[in-house]
Scaffold this active site. Structure first.
Site, PDB file in Angstrom:
ATOM      1  N   ASP A 261       0.848  -1.193   0.000  1.00 35.27           N
ATOM      2  CA  ASP A 261       0.000   0.000   0.000  1.00 35.27           C
ATOM      3  C   ASP A 261       0.886   1.246   0.000  1.00 35.27           C
ATOM      4  O   ASP A 261       1.898   1.306   0.703  1.00 35.27           O
ATOM      5  CB  ASP A 261      -0.922  -0.004   1.229  1.00 35.27           C
ATOM      6  CG  ASP A 261      -2.070   0.984   1.090  1.00 35.27           C
ATOM      7  OD1 ASP A 261      -3.224   0.531   0.957  1.00 35.27           O
ATOM      8  OD2 ASP A 261      -1.801   2.208   1.114  1.00 35.27           O
ATOM      9  N   ILE A 262       0.502   2.244  -0.767  1.00 33.63           N
ATOM     10  CA  ILE A 262       1.306   3.471  -0.899  1.00 33.63           C
ATOM     11  C   ILE A 262       1.286   4.293   0.395  1.00 33.63           C
ATOM     12  O   ILE A 262       2.194   5.097   0.627  1.00 33.63           O
ATOM     13  CB  ILE A 262       0.797   4.309  -2.097  1.00 33.63           C
ATOM     14  CG1 ILE A 262       1.882   5.222  -2.624  1.00 33.63           C
ATOM     15  CG2 ILE A 262      -0.459   5.094  -1.746  1.00 33.63           C
ATOM     16  CD1 ILE A 262       1.563   5.845  -3.987  1.00 33.63           C
TER      17      ILE A 262
ATOM     18  N   GLY B 147     -15.321   3.378   3.602  1.00 34.62           N
ATOM     19  CA  GLY B 147     -14.003   3.924   3.305  1.00 34.62           C
ATOM     20  C   GLY B 147     -13.395   3.423   2.009  1.00 34.62           C
ATOM     21  O   GLY B 147     -12.206   3.620   1.775  1.00 34.62           O
TER      22      GLY B 147
ATOM     23  N   HIS C 147     -10.248  -5.100  -3.452  1.00 34.80           N
ATOM     24  CA  HIS C 147      -8.920  -5.362  -2.901  1.00 34.80           C
ATOM     25  C   HIS C 147      -9.053  -5.765  -1.452  1.00 34.80           C
ATOM     26  O   HIS C 147      -9.924  -5.274  -0.729  1.00 34.80           O
ATOM     27  CB  HIS C 147      -8.021  -4.123  -3.022  1.00 34.80           C
ATOM     28  CG  HIS C 147      -8.644  -2.862  -2.537  1.00 34.80           C
ATOM     29  ND1 HIS C 147      -9.541  -2.132  -3.299  1.00 34.80           N
ATOM     30  CD2 HIS C 147      -8.537  -2.201  -1.365  1.00 34.80           C
ATOM     31  CE1 HIS C 147      -9.933  -1.078  -2.620  1.00 34.80           C
ATOM     32  NE2 HIS C 147      -9.350  -1.094  -1.429  1.00 34.80           N
TER      33      HIS C 147
HETATM   34  P1  5GP Z   1      -9.737   1.540   0.136  1.00 29.45           P
HETATM   35  O1  5GP Z   1      -9.769   2.871   0.865  1.00 29.45           O
HETATM   36  O2  5GP Z   1     -10.399   1.646  -1.214  1.00 29.45           O
HETATM   37  O3  5GP Z   1     -10.204   0.372   0.931  1.00 29.45           O
HETATM   38  O4  5GP Z   1      -8.201   1.242  -0.097  1.00 29.45           O
HETATM   39  C1  5GP Z   1      -7.466   1.806  -1.133  1.00 29.45           C
HETATM   40  C2  5GP Z   1      -6.018   1.714  -0.751  1.00 29.45           C
HETATM   41  O5  5GP Z   1      -5.236   1.943  -1.895  1.00 29.45           O
HETATM   42  C3  5GP Z   1      -5.594   2.753   0.295  1.00 29.45           C
HETATM   43  O6  5GP Z   1      -5.082   2.091   1.455  1.00 29.45           O
HETATM   44  C4  5GP Z   1      -4.540   3.573  -0.428  1.00 29.45           C
HETATM   45  O7  5GP Z   1      -3.471   3.962   0.413  1.00 29.45           O
HETATM   46  C5  5GP Z   1      -4.084   2.656  -1.535  1.00 29.45           C
HETATM   47  N1  5GP Z   1      -3.642   3.327  -2.724  1.00 29.45           N
HETATM   48  C6  5GP Z   1      -4.256   4.384  -3.338  1.00 29.45           C
HETATM   49  N2  5GP Z   1      -3.581   4.748  -4.439  1.00 29.45           N
HETATM   50  C7  5GP Z   1      -2.495   3.910  -4.518  1.00 29.45           C
HETATM   51  C8  5GP Z   1      -1.416   3.796  -5.444  1.00 29.45           C
HETATM   52  O8  5GP Z   1      -1.302   4.532  -6.424  1.00 29.45           O
HETATM   53  N3  5GP Z   1      -0.506   2.824  -5.197  1.00 29.45           N
HETATM   54  C9  5GP Z   1      -0.594   1.988  -4.126  1.00 29.45           C
HETATM   55  N4  5GP Z   1       0.379   1.083  -3.979  1.00 29.45           N
HETATM   56  N5  5GP Z   1      -1.608   2.066  -3.235  1.00 29.45           N
HETATM   57  C10 5GP Z   1      -2.537   3.009  -3.431  1.00 29.45           C
END
Ligand code: 5GP
Ligand code: ZN
Length: 113
Positions: free
Chosen positions: A29-30, A92, A99
């Site tokens: 995760d970034i 969120g 994912h």
């Molecule tokens: P969600 O909030 O949809 O459950 O999780 C999305 C996740 O993707 C977040 O934890 C966010 O930090 C990660 N994320 C968003 N953009 C990128 C990216 O460009 N690269 C990576 N490696 N992770 C990302």
């Protein structure tokens, strides 16, 4: 398909990929929320958990079993780890390609907030 995670899976956008096979990709995760924070995605674009169908059962099983394998590789399997899949805005979800978050390496709180 204008999807960030499809582009990561296709290596059009760089990521620290830790596992890939025909069906799945896992990457760091970034913005890590724990010492271990890995995202596991299917190559197939599925926008949200609400879109899962019976034909995805095997794929979902593989996603969870890959998380288990990565937890062992990172040596967090015995201490414990958490897997999270957020569906839609109130939970969120910010990237609309399903994912699984694999989180570990620190104590977790409950309820998760
Ligand atoms: P969600 O909030 O949809 O459950 O999780 C999305 C996740 O993707 C977040 O934890 C966010 O930090 C990660 N994320 C968003 N953009 C990128 C990216 O460009 N690269 C990576 N490696 N992770 C990302
Ligand atoms: Zn996608």
């Amino acid at each position: 398909m204008d999807c960030l995670f499809c582009k990561i899976a296709a290596k059009e956008i760089p990521a620290k990929i830790v596992h890939e096979d025909e069906e799945l990709v896992a990457f760091e995760d970034i913005s890590p929320q724990a010492p271990v924070h890995i995202l596991v995605i299917p190559r197939q674009h599925i926008s949200r958990l609400n879109d899962l169908q019976p034909e995805h059962d095997e794929l979902v099983g593989k996603i969870i079993r890959l998380a288990k394998k990565l937890a062992k590789e990172r040596d967090i399997d015995q201490a414990g780890y958490r897997v999270v899949m957020n569906c839609n805005e109130q939970a969120g979800q910010s990237v609309f390609h399903i994912h699984l978050h694999l989180l570990g390496g620190r104590a977790m709180q409950w309820p998760p907030g």
